[in-house]
Design an enzyme around this catalytic site. Structure first.
Site, PDB file in Angstrom:
ATOM      1  N   SER C 343       0.869  -1.167   0.000  1.00  0.00           N
ATOM      2  CA  SER C 343       0.000   0.000   0.000  1.00  0.00           C
ATOM      3  C   SER C 343       0.902   1.211   0.000  1.00  0.00           C
ATOM      4  O   SER C 343       2.063   1.132   0.393  1.00  0.00           O
ATOM      5  CB  SER C 343      -0.856   0.019   1.259  1.00  0.00           C
ATOM      6  OG  SER C 343      -0.033   0.255   2.370  1.00  0.00           O
ATOM      7  N   CYS C 502       0.355   7.790   2.120  1.00  0.00           N
ATOM      8  CA  CYS C 502      -0.555   8.909   2.343  1.00  0.00           C
ATOM      9  C   CYS C 502       0.201  10.140   2.793  1.00  0.00           C
ATOM     10  O   CYS C 502      -0.087  11.244   2.396  1.00  0.00           O
ATOM     11  CB  CYS C 502      -1.679   8.547   3.289  1.00  0.00           C
ATOM     12  SG  CYS C 502      -1.262   7.504   4.661  1.00  0.00           S
ATOM     13  N   GLU C 504       3.920  10.003   3.852  1.00  0.00           N
ATOM     14  CA  GLU C 504       5.306   9.733   4.175  1.00  0.00           C
ATOM     15  C   GLU C 504       6.230  10.489   3.224  1.00  0.00           C
ATOM     16  O   GLU C 504       6.318  10.149   2.050  1.00  0.00           O
ATOM     17  CB  GLU C 504       5.589   8.226   4.122  1.00  0.00           C
ATOM     18  CG  GLU C 504       4.958   7.455   5.278  1.00  0.00           C
ATOM     19  CD  GLU C 504       3.567   6.920   4.977  1.00  0.00           C
ATOM     20  OE1 GLU C 504       2.854   7.540   4.161  1.00  0.00           O
ATOM     21  OE2 GLU C 504       3.188   5.887   5.540  1.00  0.00           O
ATOM     22  N   HIS C 535       6.208  -0.783  13.710  1.00  0.00           N
ATOM     23  CA  HIS C 535       4.867  -0.389  13.288  1.00  0.00           C
ATOM     24  C   HIS C 535       4.061   0.216  14.402  1.00  0.00           C
ATOM     25  O   HIS C 535       4.437   0.181  15.564  1.00  0.00           O
ATOM     26  CB  HIS C 535       4.165  -1.579  12.666  1.00  0.00           C
ATOM     27  CG  HIS C 535       4.797  -1.948  11.376  1.00  0.00           C
ATOM     28  ND1 HIS C 535       4.447  -1.340  10.201  1.00  0.00           N
ATOM     29  CD2 HIS C 535       5.796  -2.796  11.084  1.00  0.00           C
ATOM     30  CE1 HIS C 535       5.211  -1.831   9.241  1.00  0.00           C
ATOM     31  NE2 HIS C 535       6.033  -2.712   9.746  1.00  0.00           N
ATOM     32  N   GLU C 636       6.489   4.151  13.622  1.00  0.00           N
ATOM     33  CA  GLU C 636       5.135   4.680  13.465  1.00  0.00           C
ATOM     34  C   GLU C 636       4.424   4.719  14.813  1.00  0.00           C
ATOM     35  O   GLU C 636       4.374   3.714  15.517  1.00  0.00           O
ATOM     36  CB  GLU C 636       4.329   3.794  12.506  1.00  0.00           C
ATOM     37  CG  GLU C 636       4.895   3.750  11.107  1.00  0.00           C
ATOM     38  CD  GLU C 636       4.385   2.566  10.309  1.00  0.00           C
ATOM     39  OE1 GLU C 636       4.463   2.620   9.072  1.00  0.00           O
ATOM     40  OE2 GLU C 636       3.910   1.575  10.890  1.00  0.00           O
TER      41      GLU C 636
END
Lengths: 313, 86, 896
Positions: C343, C502, C504, C535, C636
């Site tokens: 993604s 989206c 980064e 993550h 993240e």
């Protein structure tokens, strides 16, 4: 003048319908008028007071946090568990302790006391956000009621070259009115009714000082932009006759912009919150057709007339 | 014969496709899923001469390539260089 | 505005100089083309579908090339799959190609993750063996969820509650998956992860959902594709170049004892890859010719023939027109997204890359603006149709079904001037007319960006699709220079950055494209994936564990060794929290390094390794640090604001005012302040509170928690904690080393994880109840806690330097009436500019009223095309989960 304190009801940033560009709108407490249709009745009085927002109250989810919060026993619960207030008690209250018990902010104290520098500090924070056209708008209530405080704020705004706007009913002594307007770049002044008797009936005061203030401003060397405003109310000031009188008055004073605000019943719940029955609760709304007819009348008479938020600024 | 066995069939998703001739959307199952008289055998391993001995799930042997291997009947073969229509 | 021209005349006559009055009405947005409308109406009917063609061919050729050098074996397998799966073209299309033969098609990647299918093999086969249903039952259940296949029916088996697979393909799925049982990236990396002494700790983090997801689950993405090679050379020439390079490098080590020898294998693999891509395009040419043969309508027949010509050229030559160039970039895009589950594979600055082609066609008179807009509309639909099949948690939990193919615009060009091109205006125009979730658009806001372009973008924003999002170009460049300076990042390359995924920020570079007799410096991606490090970590969850002495109350898992501290000072809370954060970072880094190292060793990306600068120049694939910049791995976080607010509440209520002891506070949190949890009520929005008999006990503490200082009000009490957090985290990032041997950085976007991570977190001391969704992103205030307006939110958000991190994320919800008319557009731009000038990195808008969203929640079928902005992407309302829907509705709405 550090000891001067303003009573501020609310400060709204990114306000986009109260003057050109993006603005910060400062709502002053207190008003000399008593309009029967007022949308902000809570700002009439010049003291701290309570607001109760039933819509955000969590009673239906079993909350009873305010049960014992009022030392004067104003808060009572009905059988379903819904709280109600005794406004006779609340209107006299100075402490508003109950607001501390409510996590949902349904009970809240709605007045802040700010010094000139406190307010300037907030405006300075917002200054960079306004963009090229925006600025600060002083609104209310009626900002002219706290004119000493307002004047000091305005002087600071002028030093900082902030664009200033005012939304006023224009009801003030002429020297006060003009001393304030010196520092204003953009003004909305309400003309509620040209008929003095009707004006008194609707607002509790005569329109004479208002019209005279507008005329003297228009005839002065003031370089700001003046837009008249009229909350247009069915059966009160929506007649052709009244409009023609406004037109005459505007032409006499070389004024050419008016903003008609279609009467809305938004103030209704606030009246309930303040414990006063709202006279205009079931008052008929203005129709869009009539608003357009009025606009047409102004346009034909060479006056730029805007309806609601549909303005060129 | 079903629409999705037909050479005029265009895939859309797991339950329907499109007929290249009529441009209509056609179901793969149930009512209306049977092919029309214009049916022509489509390009699937099942229809290839190199495909043999499918089991009850349609998995059989492909001998079209250098190394023999298994394949499945419904596998699309439009682009297979060794596809030979039965 | 009504009577606009008359009002203007009056004002002019009266001598009022109102500068912006030339036009206060905005022209209506034209309808999309009929071609687009026909196709999207079919799209709305499409079910997400997985099929086995690509996995079958991949698997077969992988097996046939057993023993080959891994990168070559992989290229051969992938090339074989691309060359043989069925191409589908639908009537009315101009731009063609799909991931698979289906419209919203995808397929499993058992060589990455087989356990998901192997665990379900028996159940899947039982579904196949079940007696056929009556025809009446074989009809799909249409309802909320759009194209999602949430349960099996008839001959369709639901996979991961999102995709449908035909029953006849299931045996093939089971058979292929079986082969990878011990050889998938997942199982190999698992084998080595278990040898790490702290593996058990990591497992506890995962099992308590303190962190979510494995790196192998989506090993590529959150990066920017580079289209330079095929645009400059075309595939035939690339194959020749590979041959030349093979002849030059095979057997030559050069100065590098390890990678020197690898070059020959790399070029051999690239040749296989280029051949596969070329075949794939050629297959579409053949398919188009075949369909032209069946076609009776002369117009459609001609269109098929045109497609055949375009696809034939794209298969072999460098593009010679805008249409061919666009088709070429789309081919490359699909080639990349089909090689791994992924993604956030971003398109990059497409309007700058394709400008040379557009300019020439327009000058030659071979195309028109409208024709280009039509192609761009069709491109939107193509990108929107890209689906990703990853494991179920990833697909629903992180992605909300979106694949985040971001298209960036604006910024600066190689010369340091505005990079905005005429084509970018048309990209925005197509985005306004053809309203689809993807590609989402991002504006790289720079003071040099032309005002009319910004106004057009603001106009687009107002239409309610949530795009474009606005990113700070100078902030992005500063971040590039900061993070990548040790790898030689300079001002030129810094100007080429844009969004991968989206939000980064991803490094790029400019490369010289020769076209139409001159050289154009076109931007493209120059770094591998971001976001495959540590993550989504729930920061409030970690604080919860500090208060519970390391035990996860929800599951009973001992996540950390007890600290046994009394937490007597606020600083002590910080210290324990940081020490556990440090442990979590170190342990998780090891595991993720193994996962990604195994991925790059046994499953190296091949298409990406052909495209990305400077792989081809160096002769090294992505896994061998072929990209120009490799410090792209991140940490993240999720729930930043709830964490900050919770810390502010602890500081205020426990340590400064000493109103409660830390034990009293912890008790209240464990007991959810006496309310029912979100799971008991089914509402995940924080405005729902249902009392239990314990509620009265906690009334005061709940009130004090709710009313403690909150981020988003320009209150230094709370904001200073945010700054403190950022300052404490930065050195930790610089100390960690990714599998590329480079430092980490912070990635502060929640994507959709604020739903599931909120769900497993008990009540927090900011007054958030158990199970409710966290505040999204990193800069959005917790819903309704921002009481001082949007400018105060901006003030809070910019209390630290955003260029310290890869990103930050700010969602703003505005009521449509606040930005009505052209003045409203200007005012929207004013608010964007205000935030950008303060140094905010990102802001995006939902300009749809909460009322509309509530209605849409009740009647999803009436709102099939309604879109909302979630956390960096736009998605169909009906295709996102309820916890996220609730959160979007509950966000503070600015209605001015």
């Amino acid at each position: 003048m550090d000891d001067l304190t303003g009573m501020i009801f609310d400060i709204q940033s990114y306000s986009v319908h109260d003057g050109p560009g993006c603005r910060t709108n400062v709502f002053f407490v207190g008003c000399p008028l008593r309009c029967r249709w007022c949308a902000n009745p809570e700002s009439w009085g010049r003291k701290k007071h309570l607001m109760f927002s039933e819509r955000s109250c969590k009673w239906d989810q079993g909350c009873r946090a305010c049960e014992n919060a009022c030392p004067a026993g104003s808060i009572k619960f009905d059988e379903a568990g819904k709280p109600s207030l005794n406004w006779v008690i609340c209107n006299e209250c100075e402490t508003i302790e109950c607001s501390k018990s409510c996590a949902a902010n349904s009970l809240k104290q709605c007045v802040r006391f700010l010094t000139v520098e406190d307010l300037i500090h907030i405006l300075l924070r917002d200054f960079a956000n306004w963009g090229s056209d925006g600025g600060v708008t002083f609104s209310g209530g009626e900002p002219l009621l706290q004119h000493e405080y307002l004047l000091e704020v305005l002087k600071r705004c002028h030093e900082l070259q902030m664009h200033t706007a005012i939304e006023t009913c224009g009801f003030a002594k002429q020297e006060i009115f003009l001393s304030i307007m010196r520092y204003i770049n953009f003004a909305f002044i309400d003309v509620k009714n040209m008929d003095d008797e009707k004006h008194r009936w609707g607002t509790g005061v005569s329109n004479e000082p208002i019209l005279s203030n507008i005329s003297s401003l228009a005839q002065s060397r003031w370089e700001g932009r003046l837009v008249l405003r009229q909350p247009t109310i069915h059966g009160y000031n929506d007649s052709t006759e009244n409009a023609l009188k406004v037109i005459d008055f505007m032409n006499e004073n070389n004024l050419y912009e008016i903003n008609l605000l279609k009467f809305h019943r938004m103030g209704g719940t606030k009246w309930e919150q303040l414990g006063t029955p709202y006279e205009y609760a079931d008052h008929g709304d203005m129709t869009d057709e009539r608003m357009k007819e009025l606009q047409e009348l102004y346009l034909q008479n060479d006056i730029a007339c805007y309806i609601g938020e549909d303005t060129p600024f | 014969m079903k629409h999705n066995d037909c050479a005029n069939f265009l895939n859309l998703d797991c339950e329907k496709g499109m007929c290249a001739l009529t441009k209509g959307i056609v179901p793969l199952d149930g009512e209306g899923s049977d092919a029309c008289p214009q049916f022509r055998e489509g390009f699937h391993c099942a229809n290839c001469k190199n495909f043999s001995e499918p089991d009850k799930y349609g998995i059989g042997t492909c001998s079209g390539f250098e190394k023999e291997n298994w394949t499945y009947a419904q596998n699309g073969a439009f682009c297979c260089e060794h596809y030979l229509q039965k | 505005m009504e009577n606009e021209s008359r009002v203007q005349e009056i004002l002019k006559r009266r001598g009022l100089d109102v500068t912006p009055v030339d036009n206060f009405t905005e022209a209506d947005v034209p309808e999309p083309t009929e071609r687009f409308t026909k196709l999207i109406n079919i799209y709305y009917l499409m079910k997400n579908t997985v099929d086995m063609e690509i996995p079958y061919w991949y698997n077969r050729f992988w097996w046939e090339n057993e023993g080959d050098v891994p990168v070559i074996r992989r290229a051969k397998a992938y090339g074989a799959a691309l060359s043989r799966h069925t191409p589908t073209i639908w009537p009315g299309e101009k731009l063609v190609m799909n991931k698979t033969k289906n419209w919203r098609g995808a397929f499993p990647f058992p060589w990455v993750d087989a356990s998901f299918f192997n665990a379900a093999a028996e159940a899947l086969m039982n579904e196949v063996d079940a007696p056929p249903e009556a025809a009446a039952d074989a009809v799909s259940i249409v309802g909320a969820g759009g194209g999602n296949v949430t349960q099996s029916y008839g001959n369709v088996v639901s996979i991961a509650k999102k995709f449908g697979m035909r029953k006849e393909e299931i045996p093939c799925l089971v058979k292929v998956s079986k082969y990878w049982d011990n050889g998938s990236v997942e199982s190999v990396s698992d084998r080595y992860s278990k040898l790490v002494p702290e593996f058990k700790k990591w497992k506890a983090y995962r099992d308590s959902v303190l962190i979510m997801f494995d790196s192998w689950a989506i090993p590529q993405g959150r990066e920017v594709i580079n289209y330079y090679m095929p645009l400059q050379y075309g595939f035939d020439r690339i194959i020749e170049l590979c041959d030349e390079k093979i002849a030059e490098t095979l057997g030559e080590a050069g100065d590098d004892g390890i990678l020197g020898m690898s070059r020959g294998y790399y070029y051999t693999a690239m040749k296989e890859t280029a051949k596969g891509m070329s075949h794939w395009a050629e297959n579409y040419a053949k398919r188009a010719a075949y369909l032209a043969g069946l076609e009776s309508d002369p117009i459609q027949k001609k269109e098929y023939e045109e497609i055949a010509d375009v696809m034939h050229n794209v298969a072999h030559k460098k593009p010679a027109s805008f249409r061919e160039a666009l088709q070429m970039t789309f081919l490359c895009h699909l080639g990349v997204v089909n090689e791994d589950p992924q993604s956030g594979q971003s398109i990059g600055r497409l309007g700058q890359v394709l400008q040379p082609f557009y300019a020439k066609d327009l000058a030659d008179g071979t195309t028109t603006e409208e024709e280009v807009i039509e192609l761009l509309e069709l491109y939107r639909l193509k990108i929107t149709s890209i689906e990703c099949f990853a494991s179920s948690g990833v697909t629903g939990g992180v992605l909300s079904g979106n694949t985040f193919n971001n298209l960036s615009m604006g910024g600066l060009n190689y010369d340091g001037l505005t990079a905005v091109t005429p084509l970018e205006y048309l990209i925005v125009e197509a985005g306004m007319r053809a309203r689809t979730p993807q590609p989402t658009l991002s504006v790289l806001y720079d003071e040099k960006t032309p005002e009319d372009f910004l106004m057009k973008c603001a106009r687009c924003c107002k239409l309610g699709m949530g795009y474009p999002a606005w990113m700070n170009n100078q902030g992005g460049m500063n971040y590039m220079l900061r993070q990548y300076h040790d790898e030689g990042m300079n001002i030129y390359d810094a100007r080429a950055w844009c969004l991968g995924g989206c939000l980064e920020s991803s490094p790029g570079c400019f490369q010289p494209l020769e076209y139409n007799g001159r050289v154009w410096m076109i931007p493209g991606g120059a770094a591998p994936t971001a976001g495959t490090g540590i993550h989504f970590t729930g920061l409030p969850k970690l604080l919860e564990l500090v208060l519970t002495n390391g035990v996860d109350k929800r599951t009973g898992i001992k996540v950390f060794e007890p600290h046994n501290k009394k937490l007597e000072t606020f600083e002590e809370v910080w210290e324990v929290w940081m020490s556990w954060m440090r442990e979590l970072l170190e342990v998780s880094n090891k595991i993720n390094n193994i996962q990604m190292d195994v991925w790059r060793k046994i499953n190296p990306p091949v298409v990406q390794s052909l495209l990305k600068a400077d792989c081809f120049k160096k002769g090294q694939h992505i896994g061998d640090c072929g990209a120009r910049y490799n410090g792209s791995i991140n940490f993240e976080s999720c729930g930043t604001i709830n964490f900050i607010n919770s810390m502010a509440s602890l500081k205020k209520n426990v340590y400064d005012d000493k109103k409660y002891t830390i034990e009293e506070m912890t008790d209240a949190l464990m007991d959810n302040f006496g309310f029912k949890t979100a799971f008991e009520t089914g509402v995940f929005s924080p405005d729902r509170r249902e009392a239990t008999e314990n509620a009265s006990k906690y009334e005061q503490i709940f009130y004090d928690c709710v009313n403690a200082p909150k981020y988003g009000n320009a209150d230094p009490y709370a904001d200073s904690i945010l700054k403190d957090y950022e300052d404490r985290m930065l050195p930790e990032m610089l100390r960690l080393r990714s599998y590329y041997g480079k430092q980490y950085y912070m990635c502060q976007i929640s994507v959709s994880t604020h739903g599931p991570q909120g769900a497993i977190t008990l009540a927090t001391s900011d007054g958030r109840l158990a199970g409710t969704t966290y505040a999204d992103g990193s800069m959005s205030p917790a819903p309704t806690t921002d009481k001082n307006g949007i400018y105060a939110v901006f003030e809070s958000a910019t209390c630290y330097d955003h260029a310290m991190c890869q990103n930050s994320q700010m969602n703003v919800k505005i009521h449509p009436t606040a930005v009505k008319g052209i003045n409203g557009t200007k005012k929207l731009l004013d608010v964007i500019r205000a935030y950008m000038r303060k140094g905010g990195f990102h802001v995006q808008f939902n300009i749809t009223s909460s009322q509309t969203l509530r209605t849409a929640q009740q009647k999803p079928d009436d709102y099939r095309d309604l879109m909302v902005r979630v956390a960096g992407f736009t998605q169909y309302w009906c295709e996102i989960g309820k916890p996220i829907q609730d959160e979007v509705i509950y966000r503070t709405e600015y209605d001015a």
